[in-house]
Design an enzyme around this catalytic site. Structure first.
Site, short mmCIF file in Angstrom:
data_model
loop_
_atom_site.label_atom_id
_atom_site.label_comp_id
_atom_site.label_asym_id
_atom_site.label_seq_id
_atom_site.Cartn_x
_atom_site.Cartn_y
_atom_site.Cartn_z
N LYS A 111 0.85 -1.19 0.00
CA LYS A 111 0.00 0.00 0.00
C LYS A 111 0.89 1.24 0.00
O LYS A 111 1.70 1.44 0.91
CB LYS A 111 -0.85 -0.03 1.26
CG LYS A 111 -2.24 0.48 1.08
CD LYS A 111 -3.01 0.22 2.36
CE LYS A 111 -4.36 0.86 2.31
NZ LYS A 111 -4.99 0.88 3.62
C1 E4P Z 1 -8.29 1.28 3.93
O1 E4P Z 1 -7.61 0.97 2.99
C2 E4P Z 1 -8.23 2.61 4.54
O2 E4P Z 1 -7.00 2.81 5.14
C3 E4P Z 1 -9.37 2.77 5.51
O3 E4P Z 1 -10.56 2.38 4.85
C4 E4P Z 1 -9.50 4.18 6.06
O4 E4P Z 1 -10.72 4.28 6.76
P1 E4P Z 1 -11.07 5.50 7.72
O5 E4P Z 1 -11.21 6.73 6.88
O6 E4P Z 1 -12.36 5.11 8.38
O7 E4P Z 1 -9.94 5.63 8.70
#
Ligand code: E4P
Length: 269
Positions: free
Chosen positions: A92
């Site tokens: 990521k």
């Molecule tokens: C996933 O890939 C993201 O990091 C996550 O969905 C972020 O979610 P949030 O905005 O609720 O922290």
């Protein structure tokens, strides 16, 4: 649309996978912290291996920390080689990773994406807040892009005032300010609008990059993300449960149970 689980909590992961509907996991440093806090501190390397084993061979996104392309590339390679024997690791990479101590913004996420993708290491470009970031990530060869629907809604809500909670439904058509004008962020009126726009662009040019809608906050938003054409939605465990729940289903089940006659029970003998 596929469902991924958006958590680093092993108990949630195991529970969700046991239902047979989850096809991947996304994590980030905040989710890792939350899981670690719950465990009361743990050997994170061993913990990540357990997550990968629990993922049953489906993609698991692990995030890098670096600010430059070289750092992110090296960290991505390290994560990939360290954990690839335990599961399907996806690296990521934030699309626009950091501001350094001298307030200089680094635009190195795409470069790192290209470097890793060229070595056939799958990349999930994260923290995508605009369709143009998604377009560039797709051109750089990303396997997935993660548009943050919920955080766009948070941002729009904040401009409007405090009447919305974080998990509340946000109208996909947007909200108006006190003068009756739609509140926008780079022309977007909602997180679902962001997904919709990326889906149109990817369709126009036949990009293979998959839209992994992230930062999902409630069941209705997931429905609209599916309507908008996301390939995948990554969903926190409580939202996944919310998607299954309906009071009329429970009421119906109670009525069926009350009506079971002994002869019906005998059918199962
Ligand atoms: C996933 O890939 C993201 O990091 C996550 O969905 C972020 O979610 P949030 O905005 O609720 O922290």
């Amino acid at each position: 649309m596929k469902i991924f689980i958006d958590t680093a909590d092993l108990a949630e992961i195991k529970d969700a996978f046991s239902w047979g509907i989850v096809e991947g996991i996304t994590t980030n440093p905040s989710l890792m912290k939350k899981a670690q806090d719950k465990q009361g501190g743990t050997n994170l390397e061993e913990y990540v291996k357990k997550i990968l084993v629990a993922s049953r061979g489906t993609p698991v996104s692990l995030e890098v920390l670096g600010g430059t392309a070289e750092e992110m590339y090296a960290q991505g390679k390290k994560l990939y080689s360290k954990f690839k024997n335990y599961g399907a690791v996806v690296i990521k990479i934030p699309v626009n990773p950091s501001v350094d101590d001298n307030s200089k913004v680094h635009y190195e996420g795409l470069k790192a994406t290209k470097m890793l993708s060229e070595e056939n290491i799958p990349v999930n470009v994260t923290l995508v807040m605009t369709p143009e970031q998604a377009l560039l990530a797709a051109i750089a060869g990303a396997t997935y892009v993660s548009p943050f629907a919920g955080r766009i809604d948070d941002h729009l809500r904040k401009q409007r005032g405090k009447e919305f909670g974080k998990l509340d439904y946000f109208n996909k058509h947007g909200i108006k300010d006190s003068k009756g004008n739609l509140i926008t962020d780079t022309g977007l009126v909602s997180g679902v609008h962001l997904i919709n726009s990326i889906a149109s662009i990817f369709r126009n040019y036949n990009f293979k990059t998959q839209i992994l809608a992230a930062s999902t906050r409630n069941a209705r938003q997931v429905r609209e993300i599916a309507e908008a054409g996301a390939h995948i939605a990554t969903i926190p465990f409580p939202v996944l449960k919310e998607m299954i729940h309906h009071h009329k289903t429970l009421e119906g089940m109670k009525a069926f149970t009350d009506d079971i006659v002994p002869e019906y029970r005998k059918l199962f003998e």
